[in-house]
Every structure is written in C-alpha cells, then in structure tokens.
Design an enzyme around this catalytic site. Structure first.
Site, PDB file in Angstrom:
ATOM      1  N   ASP A   1      38.526  27.139  15.500  1.00  0.00           N
ATOM      2  CA  ASP A   1      37.212  26.536  15.288  1.00  0.00           C
ATOM      3  C   ASP A   1      37.109  26.162  13.815  1.00  0.00           C
ATOM      4  O   ASP A   1      37.451  26.970  12.938  1.00  0.00           O
ATOM      5  CB  ASP A   1      36.131  27.551  15.667  1.00  0.00           C
ATOM      6  CG  ASP A   1      34.710  27.030  15.524  1.00  0.00           C
ATOM      7  OD1 ASP A   1      34.521  25.849  15.166  1.00  0.00           O
ATOM      8  OD2 ASP A   1      33.775  27.815  15.780  1.00  0.00           O
TER       9      ASP A   1
ATOM     10  N   HIS B   1      35.454  26.601  19.517  1.00  0.00           N
ATOM     11  CA  HIS B   1      34.019  26.536  19.279  1.00  0.00           C
ATOM     12  C   HIS B   1      33.261  26.312  20.594  1.00  0.00           C
ATOM     13  O   HIS B   1      33.690  25.552  21.451  1.00  0.00           O
ATOM     14  CB  HIS B   1      33.699  25.391  18.310  1.00  0.00           C
ATOM     15  CG  HIS B   1      32.256  25.356  17.915  1.00  0.00           C
ATOM     16  ND1 HIS B   1      31.745  26.166  16.931  1.00  0.00           N
ATOM     17  CD2 HIS B   1      31.211  24.620  18.381  1.00  0.00           C
ATOM     18  CE1 HIS B   1      30.461  25.930  16.795  1.00  0.00           C
ATOM     19  NE2 HIS B   1      30.104  24.998  17.674  1.00  0.00           N
TER      20      HIS B   1
ATOM     21  N   SER C   1      26.227  28.797  16.869  1.00  0.00           N
ATOM     22  CA  SER C   1      26.500  27.547  16.154  1.00  0.00           C
ATOM     23  C   SER C   1      25.304  27.149  15.295  1.00  0.00           C
ATOM     24  O   SER C   1      24.905  27.915  14.420  1.00  0.00           O
ATOM     25  CB  SER C   1      26.892  26.457  17.156  1.00  0.00           C
ATOM     26  OG  SER C   1      27.414  25.329  16.507  1.00  0.00           O
TER      27      SER C   1
END
Length: 304
Positions: free
Chosen positions: A245, A275, A155
């Site tokens: 996501d 996610h 991320s």
C-alpha cells in the site's frame, strides 16, 4: 520508472482479483459513488446481524447507529474511507456491523459531507457534530455512554478520525482509544515511492487531496495533516497497515510519532494485502481478523 510487484509478493486472495483501479473521472463521480454502494454486498457480504440498527440525525449529520446489546454501551464513532469523495453508510455497513458485534460497543457510522462539493473542513466539522450529539440527551435515550468514547476509521476516514481525536483533546472531550486502518496523513506524498501497488494509485490519491484540500487550505494545519502539531495527550492508538500500500510508510510514521510524543501506539502490518482490504470482508480472510484486532483494542480501553 515504476516497478510492478512480482505476483508471488501478493496474497493469493489478492492475486485472484483483477486490478481494475482506473483514474478518477470527475464527470462520473456520482456514478462511481453509486457503484461503490451497490457493489458492497459482493465485496463485503451482507454483514452480521446486530441487535439494533437505526439511522439517526446527529446534529444534522446523517448517521447509522449499531447497538449489539441492551444496556448502556460505550460507543465507537466510525468514519468511513473513500478518499473523502465517496463511500457512506451503505459502503461500510458490513464493516460497522462486525466491529459492533466483535467489540461489544455501539458503533456510530458518520455520513459526512463529501468533496469536491464540500472541501475541508466540512467533513471534520460533521464528525465533530456527531460527537457532540453523543453528549446530548438524544444519545442518552439510545442507551449510549459518551464517557466511554473511541474513534475509528479507514483510509481517508482514518485521517478524519485522527483529526477528530486531536480536536476532541483540544475541546476537552475525552476519547479513550482510536483504531485506524491505513490512515492518510501526509498530503505531500513524500513516501509513496515508485512502486505500482494494486488498488490505490498515486494519481487518484493526489486528485483526492486536491479536491479535499484545494488551494487556499493550509495543508500544514493539523486539521489537514494530522501527523503535524502537538500529538501529546492523544488516546491509545492502533494503526493497521497493508504490506502493499502506498500509505504504509506514512501511516506507520504517524504511529511512531505518536509513540515519540508519549502516546501508547501499536502498529500491525498485514502481510501480502493491499489498500482497502479491511472493507472487503467477502474477499479477504484477513479483513475480519483486522476488525477483530481493532475490536479487541477498543474493547480493552472502553471497559469500565
């Protein structure tokens, strides 16, 4: 109007969990950070045993070093996710343990400074300092081989790892590979779409971008938007995304841009997942499989 995913589109292990993501409350950010760390054993388990684990000071940056074996080992610098505003050594300890065990490489987890207290470029500067430490006598004493260096992150940590790869290229620091889990690369949010996925929500991500790269920061800089600028000469890259996501499109577009620039680039989309799944090793079977995939990619490029 936003549309919700039908339940059958999600993996059963996702459907079994409530979607508890709430808007970020800046006044309670410290509380959120503590909760993420304390909840790690529930979400990720205790972590696999690793032969040597020690906390180190890397040019003033707190880091945790995992060495799965004796001898002089290649090293993966791991940069944790958390929207640049939370996460740390505790939240990603199980993931880093598994990555070290499966790759056979040492893993250096970087506890970079967080926004909003420390906006861009503080986090990237900390990653650079940790990489510089690897090239110092202190790293030699810990049996690390900085000539066999790779980068990884999830991320926002994937964002920082991608930035670090380019900065290493420009500084003449060789990096053999990078493995990125659903990296954040585009502050515009142009591809987030109108679907409300479980987990990461667009308003939260916009807030994170705004405190990480506040007014006055040039968001067109490749230090902020790693998909921009010259991508040639970057290391072989694995990008792992989740089907459900808001970051999937931009992360896969980044991988495609790397390929267009002549970089060896592989994208794997994990079906049914959302996610943040890779850190949640105790929740999702696919998390360990994704770490295995990254470990294999890194090991192949870190070999002698």
């Amino acid at each position: 109007m936003s549309r919700l995913l039908p339940p059958e589109a999600l993996h059963p292990q996702v459907r079994a969990l409530p979607d508890t993501t709430a808007p970020i409350d800046p006044a309670r950010l410290d509380e959120q950070r503590r909760a993420v760390a304390l909840n790690t054993p529930v979400e990720a388990g205790e972590g696999v045993p690793v032969r040597y684990v020690e906390d180190v000071d890397a040019e003033g940056v707190p880091c945790r070093l995992y060495r799965p074996a004796d001898g002089r080992l290649p090293v993966v610098v791991y940069v944790h996710g958390g929207g640049w505003v939370d996460g740390g050594l505790a939240s990603h300890d199980p993931l880093c343990r598994l990555l070290a065990a499966r790759s056979g490489a040492a893993v250096l987890s970087v506890d970079y400074r967080l926004a909003p207290e420390h906006p861009c470029p503080a986090a990237s500067d900390d990653v650079d300092r940790a990489i510089d430490w690897l090239r110092s006598p202190a790293a030699e004493l810990r049996f690390l081989d900085p000539s066999r260096l790779a980068l990884s992150g999830d991320s926002s940590g994937g964002h920082l790892a991608a930035v670090a790869s380019r900065r290493c290229r420009d500084r003449g620091v060789p990096v053999r590979a990078q493995a990125l889990f659903y990296p954040v690369v585009d502050p515009t949010g142009a591809t987030w779409g109108d679907t409300v996925f479980p987990g990461l929500k667009a308003p939260n991500l916009r807030w994170c971008w705004d405190v990480f790269a506040p007014p006055g920061v040039d968001r067109s800089s490749p230090d902020v938007s790693p998909a921009l600028g010259d991508l040639s000469g970057l290391p072989p890259t694995l990008v792992v995304t989740a089907e459900h996501d808001i970051l999937t499109v931009e992360a896969e577009a980044y991988a495609a841009a790397l390929a267009e620039a002549g970089v060896s680039s592989v994208t794997v989309r994990v079906q049914g997942l959302v996610h943040g799944f890779v850190r949640r090793l105790a929740r999702f079977d696919a998390a360990a499989a994704a770490v295995d995939l990254a470990a294999g990619h890194l090991a192949r490029h870190l070999g002698d």
